[in-house]
Design a protein around this motif. Structure first.
Motif, PDB file in Angstrom:
ATOM      1  N   ASP A 158       0.868  -1.163   0.000  1.00  0.00           N
ATOM      2  CA  ASP A 158       0.000   0.000   0.000  1.00  0.00           C
ATOM      3  C   ASP A 158       0.910   1.218   0.000  1.00  0.00           C
ATOM      4  O   ASP A 158       1.509   1.553   1.018  1.00  0.00           O
ATOM      5  CB  ASP A 158      -0.909  -0.009   1.231  1.00  0.00           C
ATOM      6  CG  ASP A 158      -1.778   1.237   1.314  1.00  0.00           C
ATOM      7  OD1 ASP A 158      -2.061   1.832   0.251  1.00  0.00           O
ATOM      8  OD2 ASP A 158      -2.162   1.630   2.426  1.00  0.00           O
ATOM      9  N   ASP A 159       1.027   1.848  -1.147  1.00  0.00           N
ATOM     10  CA  ASP A 159       1.951   2.959  -1.367  1.00  0.00           C
ATOM     11  C   ASP A 159       3.354   2.389  -1.599  1.00  0.00           C
ATOM     12  O   ASP A 159       3.540   1.184  -1.671  1.00  0.00           O
ATOM     13  CB  ASP A 159       1.927   3.955  -0.210  1.00  0.00           C
ATOM     14  CG  ASP A 159       2.299   5.359  -0.655  1.00  0.00           C
ATOM     15  OD1 ASP A 159       2.602   5.562  -1.854  1.00  0.00           O
ATOM     16  OD2 ASP A 159       2.265   6.276   0.182  1.00  0.00           O
ATOM     17  N   GLY A 160       4.314   3.243  -1.743  1.00  0.00           N
ATOM     18  CA  GLY A 160       5.670   2.806  -2.052  1.00  0.00           C
ATOM     19  C   GLY A 160       5.965   2.804  -3.540  1.00  0.00           C
ATOM     20  O   GLY A 160       7.005   2.305  -3.964  1.00  0.00           O
ATOM     21  N   PHE A 161       5.060   3.375  -4.345  1.00  0.00           N
ATOM     22  CA  PHE A 161       5.256   3.413  -5.790  1.00  0.00           C
ATOM     23  C   PHE A 161       6.538   4.156  -6.146  1.00  0.00           C
ATOM     24  O   PHE A 161       7.247   3.792  -7.087  1.00  0.00           O
ATOM     25  CB  PHE A 161       4.043   4.077  -6.450  1.00  0.00           C
ATOM     26  CG  PHE A 161       4.094   4.126  -7.950  1.00  0.00           C
ATOM     27  CD1 PHE A 161       3.946   2.979  -8.706  1.00  0.00           C
ATOM     28  CD2 PHE A 161       4.281   5.329  -8.608  1.00  0.00           C
ATOM     29  CE1 PHE A 161       3.987   3.024 -10.106  1.00  0.00           C
ATOM     30  CE2 PHE A 161       4.319   5.395  -9.995  1.00  0.00           C
ATOM     31  CZ  PHE A 161       4.173   4.241 -10.740  1.00  0.00           C
ATOM     32  N   GLN A 162       6.848   5.226  -5.383  1.00  0.00           N
ATOM     33  CA  GLN A 162       8.059   5.997  -5.642  1.00  0.00           C
ATOM     34  C   GLN A 162       9.256   5.509  -4.825  1.00  0.00           C
ATOM     35  O   GLN A 162      10.351   6.041  -4.953  1.00  0.00           O
ATOM     36  CB  GLN A 162       7.818   7.487  -5.342  1.00  0.00           C
ATOM     37  CG  GLN A 162       6.961   8.207  -6.353  1.00  0.00           C
ATOM     38  CD  GLN A 162       5.471   7.987  -6.153  1.00  0.00           C
ATOM     39  OE1 GLN A 162       5.019   7.582  -5.080  1.00  0.00           O
ATOM     40  NE2 GLN A 162       4.675   8.264  -7.186  1.00  0.00           N
ATOM     41  N   ARG A 214       3.898  13.811  -6.747  1.00  0.00           N
ATOM     42  CA  ARG A 214       5.079  13.316  -6.053  1.00  0.00           C
ATOM     43  C   ARG A 214       6.300  13.226  -6.960  1.00  0.00           C
ATOM     44  O   ARG A 214       7.428  13.140  -6.480  1.00  0.00           O
ATOM     45  CB  ARG A 214       4.802  11.927  -5.485  1.00  0.00           C
ATOM     46  CG  ARG A 214       3.674  11.878  -4.481  1.00  0.00           C
ATOM     47  CD  ARG A 214       3.464  10.461  -3.999  1.00  0.00           C
ATOM     48  NE  ARG A 214       2.439  10.367  -2.983  1.00  0.00           N
ATOM     49  CZ  ARG A 214       2.224   9.291  -2.232  1.00  0.00           C
ATOM     50  NH1 ARG A 214       2.985   8.223  -2.418  1.00  0.00           N
ATOM     51  NH2 ARG A 214       1.274   9.272  -1.333  1.00  0.00           N
ATOM     52  N   GLU A 215       6.055  13.204  -8.258  1.00  0.00           N
ATOM     53  CA  GLU A 215       7.139  13.092  -9.234  1.00  0.00           C
ATOM     54  C   GLU A 215       6.613  13.566 -10.576  1.00  0.00           C
ATOM     55  O   GLU A 215       5.422  13.872 -10.722  1.00  0.00           O
ATOM     56  CB  GLU A 215       7.626  11.643  -9.341  1.00  0.00           C
ATOM     57  CG  GLU A 215       6.555  10.675  -9.823  1.00  0.00           C
ATOM     58  CD  GLU A 215       7.064   9.251  -9.953  1.00  0.00           C
ATOM     59  OE1 GLU A 215       8.256   9.060 -10.280  1.00  0.00           O
ATOM     60  OE2 GLU A 215       6.267   8.316  -9.731  1.00  0.00           O
ATOM     61  N   ASN A 216       7.497  13.613 -11.561  1.00  0.00           N
ATOM     62  CA  ASN A 216       7.056  13.924 -12.919  1.00  0.00           C
ATOM     63  C   ASN A 216       6.012  12.884 -13.328  1.00  0.00           C
ATOM     64  O   ASN A 216       6.276  11.683 -13.270  1.00  0.00           O
ATOM     65  CB  ASN A 216       8.255  13.873 -13.866  1.00  0.00           C
ATOM     66  CG  ASN A 216       7.865  14.121 -15.307  1.00  0.00           C
ATOM     67  OD1 ASN A 216       7.275  13.260 -15.943  1.00  0.00           O
ATOM     68  ND2 ASN A 216       8.205  15.289 -15.813  1.00  0.00           N
ATOM     69  N   GLY A 241       6.293   8.665 -13.798  1.00  0.00           N
ATOM     70  CA  GLY A 241       5.519   7.740 -12.995  1.00  0.00           C
ATOM     71  C   GLY A 241       4.686   6.799 -13.847  1.00  0.00           C
ATOM     72  O   GLY A 241       4.610   5.594 -13.587  1.00  0.00           O
ATOM     73  N   LEU A 242       4.088   7.344 -14.878  1.00  0.00           N
ATOM     74  CA  LEU A 242       3.264   6.528 -15.770  1.00  0.00           C
ATOM     75  C   LEU A 242       4.116   5.464 -16.463  1.00  0.00           C
ATOM     76  O   LEU A 242       3.692   4.314 -16.636  1.00  0.00           O
ATOM     77  CB  LEU A 242       2.579   7.413 -16.801  1.00  0.00           C
ATOM     78  CG  LEU A 242       1.601   6.731 -17.761  1.00  0.00           C
ATOM     79  CD1 LEU A 242       0.458   6.078 -16.998  1.00  0.00           C
ATOM     80  CD2 LEU A 242       1.067   7.744 -18.769  1.00  0.00           C
TER      81      LEU A 242
END
Length: 354
Positions: A161-165, A196-198, A202-203
């Protein structure tokens, strides 16, 4: 009129066309974007079980925890030993110097297995308590150490849950959750905007996009123009639990401490529940006695029922929670087979790869 003055909220210009505020903060945003890009370039450590990550591009409010809960429950129904990993946002450090700094570098900390009977939201964060109701949940800033602890405890797959970045742990499948009504806000990176980022970086790091709610911001079109060819774009709507219907026609005072409390209030109205008062608090807000006393006085004066979300309920003391009606949300998928097909593809691919 009820007035609260707790902690800072997201600035209004985050959701508006970029103006003076965003322009003044542009240099700071450029620095944050550069740091995020360097972190994104790092190669995460692989572990021995498949890892699925539910993340987002913005600072909260997209519905990633709701998605993680949905997929975790589906995995449990399959008999899979799924464990959750989360940082436990909003919790207090368990030792002096523990946590992460503004550059995302972690200090030593042992992963903690959440026990809802013992831990409070202050100990592990509100989202961790919700996740632990579905499957074992590990809290820690170091996702690799949390993953290793979960595997040692018997996990055969992990849902983040979260931690994508977060670059520490390799994600075998990354789901990018975007709220269809707010989209990417003003399109600027923190602090000039909510990103949170460009967003294109991210995509590019995502395997699947999940658009939640009505797509008023044109998210699907944005993804279609910029995503790699063939990237799946799934649609899902947060739907309130049937118990909300019992509140129709009753006087209600609704309160919520979320990234976007207005979503909860709007959902109540859409189900025929018209609150006499709504009270917003910041996301992950630690309710104080004076806050609860004010809410109780308002409800008593209006002879109304206090209503809130599960995420808020776990932050309430037991004596107060007994007098509050809690209404949760579930995901309704545009294609009911989509989440099961997604899990099939993820698990089969990772088993074959290993």
């Amino acid at each position: 009129m009820i007035r609260w003055s707790p902690r800072l909220r997201a600035p209004a210009f985050w959701s508006a066309a970029p103006g003076v505020g965003a322009w003044l903060l542009k240099p700071a945003s450029a620095a944050v974007e550069a740091i995020a890009a360097r972190r994104r370039a790092r190669v995460g450590e692989r572990v021995s079980v498949p890892v699925l990550c539910c993340g987002n591009l913005t600072a909260g409010g997209a519905g990633k925890t709701t998605l993680a809960l949905d997929l975790g429950a589906r995995l449990r129904e399959r008999g899979v030993a799924v464990h959750f990993l989360t940082r436990g946002y909003g919790r207090r450090p368990r030792a002096r110097g523990v946590g992460t700094n503004i550059f995302g570098r972690g200090f030593p900390e042992e992963p903690l297995l959440v026990d809802p009977d013992i831990h409070s939201a202050a100990d592990v964060g509100d989202e961790a308590l919700l996740l632990a109701r579905i499957a074992p949940c590990w809290v820690g800033a170091d996702r690799v150490r949390s993953a290793q602890a979960a595997i040692a405890a018997g996990a055969t797959c992990l849902v983040m849950d979260d931690g994508f970045q977060n670059p520490g742990l390799h994600k075998d499948m990354a789901l990018l959750v975007i709220d269809g009504s707010s989209g990417l806000g003003n399109g600027r990176v923190i602090p000039a905007g909510p990103l949170r980022e460009n967003p294109e970086a991210g995509l590019a790091a995502a395997d699947v996009v999940v658009v939640t709610g009505e797509d008023r911001a044109g998210v699907s079109v944005w993804v279609e123009k910029r995503a790699p060819k063939g990237m799946p774009v799934l649609r899902a709507w947060p739907v309130m639990e049937p118990s909300v219907d019992l509140l129709r026609g009753r006087p209600v005072v609704a309160f919520a401490g979320l990234a976007r409390p207005s979503k909860f209030f709007r959902a109540l109205r859409e189900r025929g529940v018209a609150p006499l008062r709504v009270v917003s608090f910041p996301d992950h807000y630690a309710y104080r006695r004076k806050d609860l006393a004010r809410l109780a006085r308002v409800a008593l004066k209006l002879e109304a029922t206090l209503v809130t979300t599960p995420k808020d309920a776990v932050r309430l003391p037991a004596y107060f929670r007994r007098h509050v009606t809690v209404v949760g949300v579930e995901l309704a998928w545009a294609d009911p087979d989509a989440p099961e097909s997604l899990l099939d593809r993820w698990l089969e691919r990772e088993v074959a790869a290993r």
